[in-house]
Design an enzyme around this catalytic site. Structure first.
Site, PDB file in Angstrom:
ATOM      1  N   ILE A 162       3.026   4.274  19.106  1.00  0.00           N
ATOM      2  CA  ILE A 162       4.200   5.150  19.035  1.00  0.00           C
ATOM      3  C   ILE A 162       5.142   4.402  18.093  1.00  0.00           C
ATOM      4  O   ILE A 162       5.747   3.407  18.475  1.00  0.00           O
ATOM      5  CB  ILE A 162       4.830   5.395  20.420  1.00  0.00           C
ATOM      6  CG1 ILE A 162       3.830   6.110  21.333  1.00  0.00           C
ATOM      7  CG2 ILE A 162       6.124   6.212  20.265  1.00  0.00           C
ATOM      8  CD1 ILE A 162       4.336   6.391  22.740  1.00  0.00           C
ATOM      9  N   PRO A 163       5.203   4.841  16.837  1.00  0.00           N
ATOM     10  CA  PRO A 163       5.748   4.007  15.755  1.00  0.00           C
ATOM     11  C   PRO A 163       7.271   3.886  15.691  1.00  0.00           C
ATOM     12  O   PRO A 163       7.917   4.345  14.757  1.00  0.00           O
ATOM     13  CB  PRO A 163       5.197   4.693  14.506  1.00  0.00           C
ATOM     14  CG  PRO A 163       5.096   6.130  14.896  1.00  0.00           C
ATOM     15  CD  PRO A 163       4.702   6.131  16.346  1.00  0.00           C
ATOM     16  N   CYS A 164       7.841   3.179  16.656  1.00  0.00           N
ATOM     17  CA  CYS A 164       9.289   2.953  16.655  1.00  0.00           C
ATOM     18  C   CYS A 164       9.718   2.071  15.494  1.00  0.00           C
ATOM     19  O   CYS A 164      10.885   2.074  15.113  1.00  0.00           O
ATOM     20  CB  CYS A 164       9.745   2.382  17.989  1.00  0.00           C
ATOM     21  SG  CYS A 164       8.852   0.923  18.528  1.00  0.00           S
ATOM     22  N   HIS A 165       8.772   1.333  14.903  1.00  0.00           N
ATOM     23  CA  HIS A 165       9.101   0.490  13.749  1.00  0.00           C
ATOM     24  C   HIS A 165       9.470   1.332  12.530  1.00  0.00           C
ATOM     25  O   HIS A 165      10.038   0.812  11.577  1.00  0.00           O
ATOM     26  CB  HIS A 165       7.934  -0.457  13.419  1.00  0.00           C
ATOM     27  CG  HIS A 165       6.649   0.232  13.100  1.00  0.00           C
ATOM     28  ND1 HIS A 165       5.790   0.681  14.081  1.00  0.00           N
ATOM     29  CD2 HIS A 165       6.084   0.550  11.910  1.00  0.00           C
ATOM     30  CE1 HIS A 165       4.741   1.241  13.509  1.00  0.00           C
ATOM     31  NE2 HIS A 165       4.899   1.181  12.189  1.00  0.00           N
TER      32      HIS A 165
END
Length: 178
Positions: free
Chosen positions: A133-136
């Site tokens: 889950i690409p919070c970056h």
């Protein structure tokens, strides 16, 4: 019952936590928001979900673009956090969005005029499934690289790995979200 295993990523050790069928957490060893589940979990590296996640991560770190939908994910969080995490899953590989843009989308979904970007930042910062889950891929409106539980250095490395144009992005000198 929860189960835990480790994954040696190029960015450091990752801890994978499952409920037996779904991935519920994927955290860096020294995550800023530590797991409350993994300490109660039983060591079990042979679950099918762990094999699927490890394969996904292997392909991701090899430069491929595996789909998030390939994995059974079940992060624990409020309805608001779940809505934010769903939006994160829609951020394309190699691209970024801002906390404010996510706040606008959440406000529209809830029929509100506005939504706090800081509230969105809190949900993004508590994402329990890093990388997948690409919070970056979320940055400040001014291009600041803030708010990654695995640390700003790792956020930069993940964005560089995805070949994000870093020319307008920067690490702030000071702030609360470093």
């Amino acid at each position: 019952m929860f189960y835990v295993t480790d994954y040696p990523s190029p960015l450091g050790a990752l801890t994978l936590v499952s409920d037996g069928r779904n991935l519920v957490e994927l955290l860096f060893e020294e995550e800023h928001y530590p797991s409350t589940i993994k300490d109660e979990a039983e060591k079990a590296g042979d679950l099918p979900i762990f094999a699927a996640v490890k394969s996904w991560l292997d392909r991701y770190f090899a430069g491929e673009r595996p789909e998030i939908s390939e994995l059974a994910l079940a992060p624990c969080g409020s309805a608001f956090r779940q809505a934010v995490w769903k939006i994160l899953c829609g951020i394309p590989y190699g691209q970024v969005t801002t906390y404010g843009e996510i706040a606008e989308r959440i406000a529209a979904m809830q029929g509100k005029k506005t939504m706090s970007a800081q509230a969105v930042g809190g949900a993004v910062g508590h994402n329990p499934i890093s990388i997948i889950i690409p919070c970056h891929r979320v940055v400040g409106a001014n291009g600041s690289l803030t708010g990654f539980g695995g640390g700003i250095d790792r956020k930069v490395k993940l964005l560089e790995h995805e070949r994000v144009d870093m020319t307008k992005l920067f690490v702030p000198k000071k702030g609360t979200a470093l």
